[in-house]
Write a protein that holds these residues in place. Structure first.
Motif, mmCIF file in Angstrom:
data_model
loop_
_atom_site.group_PDB
_atom_site.id
_atom_site.type_symbol
_atom_site.label_atom_id
_atom_site.label_comp_id
_atom_site.label_asym_id
_atom_site.label_seq_id
_atom_site.Cartn_x
_atom_site.Cartn_y
_atom_site.Cartn_z
ATOM 1 N N ARG A 41 0.975 -1.223 0.069
ATOM 2 C CA ARG A 41 0.272 -0.252 0.121
ATOM 3 C C ARG A 41 1.151 1.226 0.210
ATOM 4 O O ARG A 41 1.011 1.871 -1.208
ATOM 5 N N TRP A 48 -6.289 0.985 1.502
ATOM 6 C CA TRP A 48 -6.845 0.263 2.362
ATOM 7 C C TRP A 48 -7.588 -1.407 1.856
ATOM 8 O O TRP A 48 -6.846 -2.497 1.925
ATOM 9 N N TRP A 58 -6.849 -6.900 4.988
ATOM 10 C CA TRP A 58 -6.928 -5.496 4.611
ATOM 11 C C TRP A 58 -7.226 -4.692 5.988
ATOM 12 O O TRP A 58 -6.408 -3.605 6.060
ATOM 13 N N GLN A 59 -7.989 -5.034 7.128
ATOM 14 C CA GLN A 59 -8.306 -4.365 8.368
ATOM 15 C C GLN A 59 -7.108 -4.654 9.156
ATOM 16 O O GLN A 59 -6.668 -3.819 9.848
ATOM 17 N N TYR A 62 -4.575 -2.347 7.864
ATOM 18 C CA TYR A 62 -4.584 -1.233 8.223
ATOM 19 C C TYR A 62 -4.197 -1.015 9.667
ATOM 20 O O TYR A 62 -3.818 -0.151 10.631
ATOM 21 N N ARG A 66 -1.861 1.596 11.459
ATOM 22 C CA ARG A 66 -2.322 2.853 12.247
ATOM 23 C C ARG A 66 -1.948 2.793 14.173
ATOM 24 O O ARG A 66 -1.491 3.941 14.515
#
Length: 293
Positions: A41, A48, A58-59, A62, A66
């Motif tokens: 990415r 995302w 993808w979660q 991400y 983060r």
């Protein structure tokens, strides 16, 4: 292994510095797969949700990016890979350069909420939100500026993110103060390079006084208005600042470093709404450059 993924050599350098557990006996999902998804990415700049399925959820990618941006994990990894490189003699302390670059912010990067973001389970990460979120508005629209110190090997030693309209000169001392390379064998961290170079934007009495006090040689050209003002004052204008064209020619190294960082599309364009997320994105790009070399 896909294009842009960590090689076995790069993974061997990076793996010892990654967190071992998530807390309370929990375990992370495969670090290598998730980090490869974050790097994909970072390189492509896609949303995302559009990550290919080979990187897993993808979660997960991400949330980990983060979270590590919020709690300082990426910063600790950045410090560790620099310390390893210094132990192996791969840092060129003979000349470092200070510069900045403006990154255009996407329109979706504006409008961050005022309250801290919440995660599943009602817990919140230890995030220090900024009032400006590192977004500035100028003729080009919303932008963010990256201030950095680069060494001769085209790798960053420190990073600082500010709104796009901030000047370069006042940020020279803060970004140099972030140069702290710890020694794996113990002792005080290395904070002082042999020589510092910068363009005319960093020419100020405050910056030169700071470098002289730390006994750091520097090559910074004097601005035309400063030179004219000094001449008008005559003998009270002090001596002209020293300048060595041979040393100044090495400023191309930091320009090439900026090109390497902005080859990552998520760095060239800011998509995140939070300053700590974009700073984490730039830090990941910096971490990516160290094991590569």
């Amino acid at each position: 292994m896909g294009r842009g993924d960590l090689t076995d050599t790069e993974w061997a350098r990076l793996e010892p510095h990654l967190p071992k557990s998530v807390g309370r006996g929990g375990r992370w999902k495969d670090h290598r797969q998730v980090i490869n998804g974050i790097l994909f990415r970072l390189r492509t700049g896609i949303p995302w949700r559009d990550l290919p399925g080979r990187f897993g959820s993808w979660q997960t990618c991400y949330d980990r990016h983060r979270r590590w941006s919020a709690d300082g994990t990426w910063q600790r990894i950045f410090r560790s890979v620099r310390a390893d490189a210094d132990q192996q003699g791969r840092i060129d302390w003979s000349m470092v350069s200070v510069d900045s670059t403006v990154c255009r912010a996407h329109q979706h990067a504006a409008g961050a909420r005022k309250e801290p973001p919440r995660v599943r389970g009602g817990r919140s990460w230890p995030v220090q939100h900024r009032s400006d979120e590192a977004l500035g508005r100028s003729r080009g629209g919303l932008s963010t500026k990256i201030h950095l110190v680069g060494e001769g090997g085209l790798r960053p030693l420190s990073l600082l993110v500010t709104p796009g309209q901030y000047g370069d000169g006042p940020q020279m001392i803060p970004v140099l103060e972030r140069v702290r390379v710890f020694r794996t064998a113990g002792g005080h961290p290395r904070t002082r390079p042999d020589h510092v170079s910068g363009d005319k934007a960093y020419s100020s009495r405050r910056n030169r006084r700071y470098l002289r006090r730390r006994q750091v040689k520097h090559t910074i050209p004097e601005r035309r208005d400063q030179r004219a003002h000094r001449r008008r004052r005559g003998s009270n204008g002090r001596r002209p600042a020293g300048f060595t064209p041979m040393h100044y020619a090495r400023r191309n190294e930091v320009e090439r470093l900026i090109n390497r960082l902005k080859s990552f599309r998520a760095v060239a364009t800011g998509f995140g709404k939070r300053a700590f997320v974009f700073h984490g994105t730039v830090t990941v790009a910096a971490v990516r450059l160290w094991p590569r070399s």
